[in-house]
Design a protein around this motif. Sequence first.
Motif, short mmCIF file in Angstrom:
data_model
loop_
_atom_site.label_atom_id
_atom_site.label_comp_id
_atom_site.label_asym_id
_atom_site.label_seq_id
_atom_site.Cartn_x
_atom_site.Cartn_y
_atom_site.Cartn_z
N ALA A 152 0.82 -1.21 0.00
CA ALA A 152 0.00 0.00 0.00
C ALA A 152 0.85 1.26 0.00
O ALA A 152 0.51 2.25 -0.65
CB ALA A 152 -0.92 0.00 1.22
N HIS A 153 1.97 1.23 0.70
CA HIS A 153 2.82 2.41 0.83
C HIS A 153 3.95 2.46 -0.21
O HIS A 153 4.71 3.43 -0.24
CB HIS A 153 3.40 2.49 2.23
CG HIS A 153 2.37 2.77 3.29
ND1 HIS A 153 1.82 4.02 3.48
CD2 HIS A 153 1.77 1.96 4.21
CE1 HIS A 153 0.93 3.98 4.46
NE2 HIS A 153 0.89 2.73 4.93
N HIS A 154 4.06 1.40 -1.04
CA HIS A 154 5.15 1.35 -2.03
C HIS A 154 4.61 0.86 -3.37
O HIS A 154 5.21 0.01 -4.03
CB HIS A 154 6.28 0.43 -1.53
CG HIS A 154 6.93 0.91 -0.27
ND1 HIS A 154 6.41 0.64 0.98
CD2 HIS A 154 8.05 1.66 -0.07
CE1 HIS A 154 7.19 1.20 1.89
NE2 HIS A 154 8.18 1.83 1.28
N ARG A 155 3.51 1.42 -3.79
CA ARG A 155 2.85 0.93 -4.99
C ARG A 155 3.67 1.20 -6.26
O ARG A 155 3.43 0.57 -7.30
CB ARG A 155 1.45 1.51 -5.13
CG ARG A 155 1.35 3.01 -5.16
CD ARG A 155 -0.11 3.44 -5.33
NE ARG A 155 -0.68 2.90 -6.54
CZ ARG A 155 -1.73 2.09 -6.59
NH1 ARG A 155 -2.35 1.73 -5.47
NH2 ARG A 155 -2.19 1.64 -7.73
N LYS A 156 4.64 2.11 -6.20
CA LYS A 156 5.49 2.33 -7.37
C LYS A 156 6.39 1.14 -7.65
O LYS A 156 6.92 1.00 -8.75
CB LYS A 156 6.33 3.60 -7.18
CG LYS A 156 5.52 4.89 -7.25
CD LYS A 156 6.42 6.10 -7.14
CE LYS A 156 5.61 7.39 -7.25
NZ LYS A 156 6.48 8.60 -7.14
N ARG A 157 6.59 0.28 -6.65
CA ARG A 157 7.48 -0.88 -6.81
C ARG A 157 6.75 -2.21 -6.68
O ARG A 157 7.32 -3.26 -7.01
CB ARG A 157 8.61 -0.85 -5.77
CG ARG A 157 9.47 0.40 -5.78
CD ARG A 157 9.90 0.89 -7.16
NE ARG A 157 10.15 -0.14 -8.15
CZ ARG A 157 11.28 -0.84 -8.24
NH1 ARG A 157 12.27 -0.61 -7.40
NH2 ARG A 157 11.44 -1.74 -9.18
N ILE A 158 5.53 -2.21 -6.16
CA ILE A 158 4.79 -3.45 -5.92
C ILE A 158 3.52 -3.46 -6.74
O ILE A 158 2.74 -2.50 -6.73
CB ILE A 158 4.43 -3.59 -4.42
CG1 ILE A 158 5.68 -3.53 -3.54
CG2 ILE A 158 3.64 -4.88 -4.20
CD1 ILE A 158 6.63 -4.69 -3.72
N SER A 159 3.29 -4.57 -7.45
CA SER A 159 2.07 -4.72 -8.25
C SER A 159 1.12 -5.77 -7.70
O SER A 159 -0.07 -5.75 -7.99
CB SER A 159 2.43 -5.09 -9.69
OG SER A 159 3.18 -6.30 -9.72
N HIS A 160 1.64 -6.73 -6.93
CA HIS A 160 0.87 -7.85 -6.39
C HIS A 160 1.11 -7.95 -4.89
O HIS A 160 2.26 -7.88 -4.45
CB HIS A 160 1.31 -9.18 -7.00
CG HIS A 160 1.12 -9.32 -8.48
ND1 HIS A 160 1.62 -8.42 -9.40
CD2 HIS A 160 0.51 -10.31 -9.20
CE1 HIS A 160 1.31 -8.83 -10.62
NE2 HIS A 160 0.64 -9.97 -10.52
N ALA A 161 0.06 -8.15 -4.10
CA ALA A 161 0.20 -8.33 -2.65
C ALA A 161 -0.71 -9.46 -2.20
O ALA A 161 -1.89 -9.49 -2.54
CB ALA A 161 -0.16 -7.04 -1.92
N PHE A 162 -0.15 -10.38 -1.41
CA PHE A 162 -0.82 -11.63 -1.07
C PHE A 162 -0.63 -11.89 0.42
O PHE A 162 0.49 -12.03 0.90
CB PHE A 162 -0.21 -12.75 -1.92
CG PHE A 162 -0.80 -14.12 -1.76
CD1 PHE A 162 -1.97 -14.36 -1.04
CD2 PHE A 162 -0.18 -15.21 -2.36
CE1 PHE A 162 -2.51 -15.63 -0.92
CE2 PHE A 162 -0.70 -16.49 -2.24
CZ PHE A 162 -1.87 -16.70 -1.53
N SER A 163 -1.73 -11.98 1.16
CA SER A 163 -1.71 -12.30 2.59
C SER A 163 -2.30 -13.67 2.83
O SER A 163 -3.42 -13.96 2.39
CB SER A 163 -2.51 -11.26 3.38
OG SER A 163 -2.69 -11.68 4.72
N MET A 164 -1.56 -14.53 3.51
CA MET A 164 -2.05 -15.85 3.92
C MET A 164 -2.19 -15.90 5.43
O MET A 164 -1.22 -15.67 6.15
CB MET A 164 -1.07 -16.94 3.45
CG MET A 164 -1.11 -17.21 1.96
SD MET A 164 0.42 -17.98 1.34
CE MET A 164 1.43 -16.52 1.07
N SER A 165 -3.40 -16.15 5.89
CA SER A 165 -3.68 -16.24 7.33
C SER A 165 -3.17 -15.02 8.07
O SER A 165 -2.67 -15.11 9.19
CB SER A 165 -3.05 -17.52 7.92
OG SER A 165 -3.48 -18.66 7.21
#
Length: 304
Positions: A152-165
């Motif tokens: 959320a705070h680094h969207r210029k470098r991150i395109s995919h975010a995945f949370s498990m449990s």
Amino acid sequence: MLLMVVLIAAGLGVTGAGQAAAVAHYRFIVGGCGMPAKPVDMWVGAGNYKTVIALDGLRATSRKSGWAYETNIAKMAYSGVNVVEPVGGLASFYTDWNAKPGNKIKYRYRWTCRLNRIIRELDARGMATGRSGKYAIMGVSMGGGAALTYAAHHRKRISHAFSMSGYISLASPGMRTGIRIALADAGIEAGLGPFNADAMWGPPWDIRWINNDPVMQLNRMRGMKIRIASATGIWGQYNVDPVGSAKGTPLEMLALQQAGIFQAAAAAQGIPITTDYALLGTHQWDYWQDMVWRAKNSGWFRDR
């Protein structure tokens, strides 16, 4: 100082249509940010379409990532996805702390800073693959919420975010107290004394708790590929240890509740996400490994 050390020059795997794929395993050391230098393990396949950074759980060790100890996700490098596993981060929530976590640790955790440095090191080695030139990040339990928040705070470098449990709705009743207890317990178990939650994001009413709550940061993730996964806490094929399974049941039930809150909040804001709710499973690595492979096999790691 950043130092690259080649551990394994190359290996051979087999991808679709019987084509051979070379995979290299590297370990590089990342220092700075006021913390002791720590290694990062990386499995890289020629021509892969994405690189994912995998964050550990609450009881991360300083030797290897739990992903390396407990799972086979490094094998994704044979079929399209490079895997990066930072080492360390015990009870850190992969965030920058306000103060030292406890008396026996002589430095302040600054894991947001450390992840930024890791990404710069990956950039230098051409690991920002795919059409977007950005990374995927994922994590389990403590690392699940951290993956969403970092994205959320680094969207210029991150395109995919995945949370498990993951614990991804920190404003829910009892969550901040629960995290306080979990940090104290993890520090004691590691022989470092109780970690103090106030040293992380301040007292429970501090704005930093909001800034690190994935539900509260959903709008910052708009346009990313977001995935959340959890099981029900009902025992399944991997629950061969009764004691560990009994401990993991309530943790996973809570994670499922948290996932539901996050999903509802995303729907209310018109933010599409992908979900993976397993009928059976508790809070343990075998189930998380399966969640990663289901994401991989569904094509989730690909850029749109």
